[in-house]
Design an enzyme around this catalytic site. Structure first.
Site, short mmCIF file in Angstrom:
data_model
loop_
_atom_site.label_atom_id
_atom_site.label_comp_id
_atom_site.label_asym_id
_atom_site.label_seq_id
_atom_site.Cartn_x
_atom_site.Cartn_y
_atom_site.Cartn_z
N GLU A 166 -2.78 -4.25 -2.65
CA GLU A 166 -4.11 -5.33 -4.34
C GLU A 166 -3.67 -4.92 -5.07
O GLU A 166 -3.78 -5.41 -6.61
CB GLU A 166 -5.44 -6.53 -3.97
CG GLU A 166 -4.73 -6.94 -2.60
CD GLU A 166 -5.34 -6.38 -0.64
OE1 GLU A 166 -4.42 -4.90 -1.36
OE2 GLU A 166 -6.54 -6.24 -0.31
N ASN A 222 0.93 -1.55 0.01
CA ASN A 222 -0.03 -0.03 -0.10
C ASN A 222 1.05 1.26 -0.44
O ASN A 222 1.86 1.10 0.75
CB ASN A 222 -0.86 0.23 0.89
CG ASN A 222 -0.67 -0.75 2.66
OD1 ASN A 222 0.71 -1.27 2.45
ND2 ASN A 222 -1.00 0.21 3.26
N CYS A 255 -10.47 -5.11 0.42
CA CYS A 255 -11.19 -4.36 0.33
C CYS A 255 -11.87 -4.53 -0.81
O CYS A 255 -11.75 -4.87 -1.67
CB CYS A 255 -11.19 -3.24 0.60
SG CYS A 255 -10.37 -2.10 -1.16
N CYS A 278 -10.40 -3.82 -4.15
CA CYS A 278 -9.38 -4.84 -4.83
C CYS A 278 -9.53 -5.87 -5.09
O CYS A 278 -9.50 -6.33 -6.18
CB CYS A 278 -8.37 -4.80 -2.88
SG CYS A 278 -7.60 -2.96 -3.19
N1 THU Z 1 -4.94 -1.46 2.42
C1 THU Z 1 -5.08 -1.98 1.67
O1 THU Z 1 -3.48 -2.02 1.20
N2 THU Z 1 -5.54 -3.47 1.37
C2 THU Z 1 -6.72 -3.62 1.30
O2 THU Z 1 -7.14 -4.76 0.70
C3 THU Z 1 -7.24 -3.11 2.56
C4 THU Z 1 -6.53 -2.07 3.64
C5 THU Z 1 -4.42 -0.42 2.96
C6 THU Z 1 -5.37 0.87 2.50
C7 THU Z 1 -4.24 1.41 3.85
O3 THU Z 1 -3.39 1.93 3.01
C8 THU Z 1 -4.54 0.59 5.09
O4 THU Z 1 -4.17 0.19 4.48
C9 THU Z 1 -5.44 0.96 5.97
O5 THU Z 1 -6.61 0.80 4.99
#
Ligand code: THU
Length: 134
Positions: free
Chosen positions: A55, A42, A87, A90
């Site tokens: 993702e 992320n 999420c 994603c």
């Molecule tokens: N995040 C992801 O990278 N993938 C997910 O499926 C859920 C959330 C990240 C986004 C943000 O940078 C951090 O997790 C907190 O929400």
């Protein structure tokens, strides 16, 4: 590349997370039919709403390199107490790549004590995808 190797690749990717605002480092690793692994993490932004999920970054890396199918497995790691599930956005982004190649990838949702093994179609039933536009 075993599932455990894929999880390790996701963890390694998470070590590059740029998440100074949430302090929630996520890693993702995609495994393709030819054995290729593409990772993502992320990437947040001072404009908070612009954060890119791990993702989505991984799918973007793969597609930008010309990959259009063969997605067999996805591992997702996070720092929380529970297995981390992708999420909603994603799930949709993963679905685009999966449907292009006609696969239903296994999703390994990794937590500190357990790995929850599911599929993309279970996480995103009745998905809207490329085929929906024909
Ligand atoms: N995040 C992801 O990278 N993938 C997910 O499926 C859920 C959330 C990240 C986004 C943000 O940078 C951090 O997790 C907190 O929400």
């Amino acid at each position: 590349m075993t599932d455990l190797d894929l999880i390790d690749a996701a963890r390694q990717a998470a070590s590059y997370s740029y998440s100074p605002y949430s302090n929630f480092a996520v890693g993702a690793a995609l495994r393709f039919a030819d054995g290729t692994v593409v990772t993502g993490t992320n990437i947040e932004n001072a404009s908070y709403g612009l954060a890119l999920c791990a993702e989505t970054v991984a799918v973007s890396k793969a597609m930008a390199d010309g990959v259009r199918g063969g997605l067999e497995a996805v591992a997702v790691t996070g720092p929380g107490d529970m297995p981390i599930t992708p999420c909603g956005r994603c799930r949709q982004v993963l679905n685009e790549l999966a449907q292009l190649g006609g696969t239903d990838p296994v999703i390994l949702c990794v937590g500190p004590d357990e790995v929850r093994r599911t599929t993309l179609s279970a996480l995103l039933p009745d998905a809207f995808g490329p085929a929906s536009l024909t």
